[in-house]
Design a protein around this motif. Structure first.
Motif, PDB file in Angstrom:
ATOM      1  N   GLU A 176       0.840  -1.216   0.000  1.00 22.04           N
ATOM      2  CA  GLU A 176       0.000   0.000   0.000  1.00 22.04           C
ATOM      3  C   GLU A 176       0.871   1.260   0.000  1.00 22.04           C
ATOM      4  O   GLU A 176       0.601   2.210  -0.727  1.00 22.04           O
ATOM      5  N   ARG A 181      -0.640   5.937  -2.570  1.00 25.82           N
ATOM      6  CA  ARG A 181      -1.988   6.522  -2.588  1.00 25.82           C
ATOM      7  C   ARG A 181      -2.588   6.448  -1.176  1.00 25.82           C
ATOM      8  O   ARG A 181      -2.060   5.728  -0.321  1.00 25.82           O
ATOM      9  N   PRO A 182      -3.686   7.199  -0.931  1.00 22.30           N
ATOM     10  CA  PRO A 182      -4.293   7.133   0.409  1.00 22.30           C
ATOM     11  C   PRO A 182      -4.696   5.704   0.759  1.00 22.30           C
ATOM     12  O   PRO A 182      -5.163   4.954  -0.101  1.00 22.30           O
ATOM     13  N   VAL A 183      -4.496   5.353   2.020  1.00 21.14           N
ATOM     14  CA  VAL A 183      -4.863   4.003   2.474  1.00 21.14           C
ATOM     15  C   VAL A 183      -6.058   4.113   3.412  1.00 21.14           C
ATOM     16  O   VAL A 183      -6.025   4.883   4.382  1.00 21.14           O
ATOM     17  N   GLU A 184      -7.107   3.352   3.138  1.00 21.87           N
ATOM     18  CA  GLU A 184      -8.281   3.333   4.026  1.00 21.87           C
ATOM     19  C   GLU A 184      -7.959   2.390   5.187  1.00 21.87           C
ATOM     20  O   GLU A 184      -8.094   1.163   5.073  1.00 21.87           O
ATOM     21  N   GLU A 187     -10.707  -0.102   6.847  1.00 22.62           N
ATOM     22  CA  GLU A 187     -10.976  -1.331   6.108  1.00 22.62           C
ATOM     23  C   GLU A 187      -9.779  -2.298   6.220  1.00 22.62           C
ATOM     24  O   GLU A 187      -9.944  -3.491   6.469  1.00 22.62           O
ATOM     25  N   THR A 329      -5.942   8.057  12.332  1.00 19.75           N
ATOM     26  CA  THR A 329      -6.314   9.423  11.944  1.00 19.75           C
ATOM     27  C   THR A 329      -5.750  10.431  12.941  1.00 19.75           C
ATOM     28  O   THR A 329      -5.160  11.444  12.554  1.00 19.75           O
ATOM     29  N   VAL A 486      -4.128  12.910   4.548  1.00 23.12           N
ATOM     30  CA  VAL A 486      -4.292  12.953   3.087  1.00 23.12           C
ATOM     31  C   VAL A 486      -4.573  14.407   2.710  1.00 23.12           C
ATOM     32  O   VAL A 486      -5.488  15.028   3.269  1.00 23.12           O
ATOM     33  N   ASP A 489      -8.125  16.262   2.432  1.00 21.05           N
ATOM     34  CA  ASP A 489      -9.201  15.491   3.088  1.00 21.05           C
ATOM     35  C   ASP A 489      -9.940  16.397   4.081  1.00 21.05           C
ATOM     36  O   ASP A 489      -9.324  17.035   4.929  1.00 21.05           O
ATOM     37  N   GLY A 508     -14.446   7.221   6.837  1.00 18.93           N
ATOM     38  CA  GLY A 508     -13.449   6.196   7.191  1.00 18.93           C
ATOM     39  C   GLY A 508     -12.201   6.811   7.798  1.00 18.93           C
ATOM     40  O   GLY A 508     -12.269   7.872   8.434  1.00 18.93           O
ATOM     41  N   ASN A 509     -11.076   6.160   7.620  1.00 19.66           N
ATOM     42  CA  ASN A 509      -9.823   6.638   8.206  1.00 19.66           C
ATOM     43  C   ASN A 509      -8.730   6.599   7.150  1.00 19.66           C
ATOM     44  O   ASN A 509      -7.833   5.747   7.190  1.00 19.66           O
ATOM     45  N   LYS A 510      -8.801   7.529   6.224  1.00 21.32           N
ATOM     46  CA  LYS A 510      -7.793   7.538   5.142  1.00 21.32           C
ATOM     47  C   LYS A 510      -6.548   8.299   5.585  1.00 21.32           C
ATOM     48  O   LYS A 510      -6.642   9.415   6.097  1.00 21.32           O
TER      49      LYS A 510
END
Ligand code: HEM
Length: 516
Positions: A176, A181-184, A187, A329, A486, A489, A508-510
């Motif tokens: 990742e 890139r942003p990671v959720e 999830e 976060t 991010v 965001d 979510g928690n990107k």
């Protein structure tokens, strides 16, 4: 009689007028039943509107339940009231506010408040007969039998299984982070905790980290997604479930989901019995309890064993992953705290040969403060429930001048979210500040000002396991990556989803992960 009266009216009034009259009668009946329920007991009351109760948004799920209760709590605190009388639909519920009442409900007078009033159907849906739902003496006995499953010795034995999943996490994180890139994280961490509990409670490789669409992850999601009817039964009318089930074939857990978890557990047990496999996990421990029941009365009936593995999974994976997601976060937006917790990881691990071991985790005390502060701001259960199992004398005086009595079967709400954001206990209640959990700060607060895992004899049985898996995940991430917000965001400060059972944040928690 009512039906014949209604039929008698039809010739003189139209169908519409009759319907309006019936509705009017229902409203009057509601008022007569509820108007004085709380005031006659000397309880500050917020009756609200007929049918929908004190807060229509609670029933309609149009607002986060934590903030709904926070409003009632704050008003009661300002008025010095120990509790508030509410209605959920037409059911009276009591919101416990002051610390003495909280102590009485949760600990001192626990024998009056043993149950949660959750629906379950042991006969047709054995998975619902789990530790979270069952009641009275049956709960007491089961809790007594399951408690030894969660000692620190048992956690230490299970730790290698947790760490194996953390190693998988390392591999996924590398991919990742490399993608840039942003990671959720919510999830991703839900896949991590699904793998852990799949391994420890069902004895299988759930493979959710390797394959986001794995069957176990999909079934885990479905187990949480209650349809509108299931939500209604759980939240508004749990006591109606047995009667409704007599007429309609409604289910509390979808059949294919229930079959999946039951057969996964039972096949694993069979395999272990045949091949004499020992893994020191929950399955082993549950099997020991089952085997005991053959020899003496200390065991658990085999038919409700899968239910216990199921509740460990249900209560354990999303609570931990949403907490960990929120830690991510907060650390992204509080780089000073992140530096401090990483410094602790870098100081402690070398003392243990560089490994994340069970012993190393227990030394990560600042990390624990960070997790506690996150659970204060985002408690997985925004409100908790108890129910009177007999009449209970309240700390208020009734209209007749006598001590007020709360009848059997009334629910009491413990507003965890509201308590955790009470400015009297936390001077800047909305600010992320792990110093709120220094030894000194903790000593200055009353006992029931922080309860992310609940309190008293019915406290979360899995809290040690939860802390173990959360710390193991955090140490794995922080020793190798810097966590960053991010760009652009707009989800911080975080707000809450309205309809979820476990507290979740909108968006979510990107975060971005940068390799160290
Ligand atoms: C961050 C993670 C977790 C949080 C925040 C959490 C929170 C809670 C809360 C608030 C309750 C209700 C307590 C009460 O009514 O006083 C509860 C009950 C429970 N939890 Fe957890 N939990 C977590 C993880 C786990 C894990 C990992 C497991 C199992 C492996 C687990 C198993 C249970 C069970 C079985 C109950 C019902 C206990 C009973 O009624 O006797 N939980 N949890």
């Amino acid at each position: 009689m009512v039906l014949s009266a209604v039929a008698g009216l039809l010739p003189v009034m139209g169908v519409f007028e009759v319907l309006v009259a019936v509705l009017g009668l229902l409203v009057v009946r509601y008022y007569l039943r509820t108007a004085n329920f709380w005031t006659s007991r000397g309880v500050l009351s917020k009756n609200g509107v007929p049918i929908l109760g004190s807060s229509p948004s609670f029933i309609l799920q149009s607002e986060f339940r934590g903030t709904i209760m926070q409003r009632f709590y704050t008003e009661a605190r300002a008025k010095g009231a120990p509790c508030v009388g509410l209605f959920v639909g037409s059911q009276p519920v009591l919101l416990a506010v002051d610390q003495d009442l909280l102590r009485s409900v949760l600990v001192k007078d626990f024998s009056h408040f043993m149950d949660r009033g959750m629906p379950f159907d042991r006969h047709n849906e054995p998975l619902t007969a789990n530790l979270f739902n069952i009641e009275g003496q049956e709960w007491r006995t089961l809790r007594h039998k399951l408690t030894p499953t969660f000692t620190s010795g048992k956690m230490r034995n299970m730790f290698p299984l947790v760490q194996a999943c953390a190693d998988e996490l390392t591999a996924v994180l590398a991919a990742e982070a490399a993608a840039g890139r942003p990671v959720e994280m919510f999830e991703l961490l839900a896949r991590f905790t699904t793998d852990i509990i799949g391994s420890c409670a069902f004895g299988i490789q759930a493979n959710a980290l390797k394959d986001p669409n794995s069957e176990f992850r999909a079934m885990g999601k479905r187990a949480f997604d209650m349809n509108i009817l299931q939500t209604f039964f759980n939240m508004v009318m749990p006591r109606a479930v047995p009667y409704v089930k007599m007429v309609f074939p409604v289910r509390l857990i979808d059949k294919d989901v229930a079959d999946f978890f039951t057969s996964t557990f039972e096949e694993n047990v069979k395999y272990r019995e045949k091949n004499k496999v020992l893994r020191h996990d929950f399955v082993d421990l549950l099997m020991q309890l089952k085997n005991k029941s053959n020899a003496d009365t200390e065991g658990i009936d085999a038919d409700i064993l899968p239910a216990q593995a199921f509740v460990f999974f249900l209560a354990g994976f999303e609570t931990s992953s949403s907490t960990l997601g929120n830690v991510m976060t907060e650390l992204a937006y509080n780089q000073d705290v992140q530096d401090k917790v990483r410094a602790e990881v870098q100081r402690v691990l070398p003392k243990h040969g560089g490994d994340i071991s069970y012993e190393a985790l227990s030394e990560l005390t600042y990390m624990e403060q960070v997790i506690d502060e996150t659970m204060r701001l985002y408690p997985a259960a925004s409100n908790m429930v108890r129910m009177t199992n007999d009449d209970y004398v309240l700390p208020t005086t009734g209209a007749d001048g006598k001590p007020a009595v709360l009848p059997k079967g009334v629910k009491v709400i413990i507003p965890i979210f509201a308590i955790h954001r009470d400015p009297e206990f936390y001077p800047e209640p909305d600010k992320f500040n792990p110093d709120n959990f220094s030894e000194e700060a903790k000593a200055g607060r009353p006992n029931y000002a922080f309860m992310p895992f609940g309190e008293g004899p019915r406290v979360c049985i899995g809290l040690r396991f939860a802390m173990m898996q959360m710390k193991s995940g955090l140490a794995t991430i922080l020793r190798a990556y810097r966590v960053l917000p991010v760009e652009g965001d707009k989800h911080y400060p975080q707000t809450f989803e309205k309809r979820t059972f476990v507290t979740k944040t909108v968006g979510g928690n990107k975060v971005m992960l940068r390799a160290l």
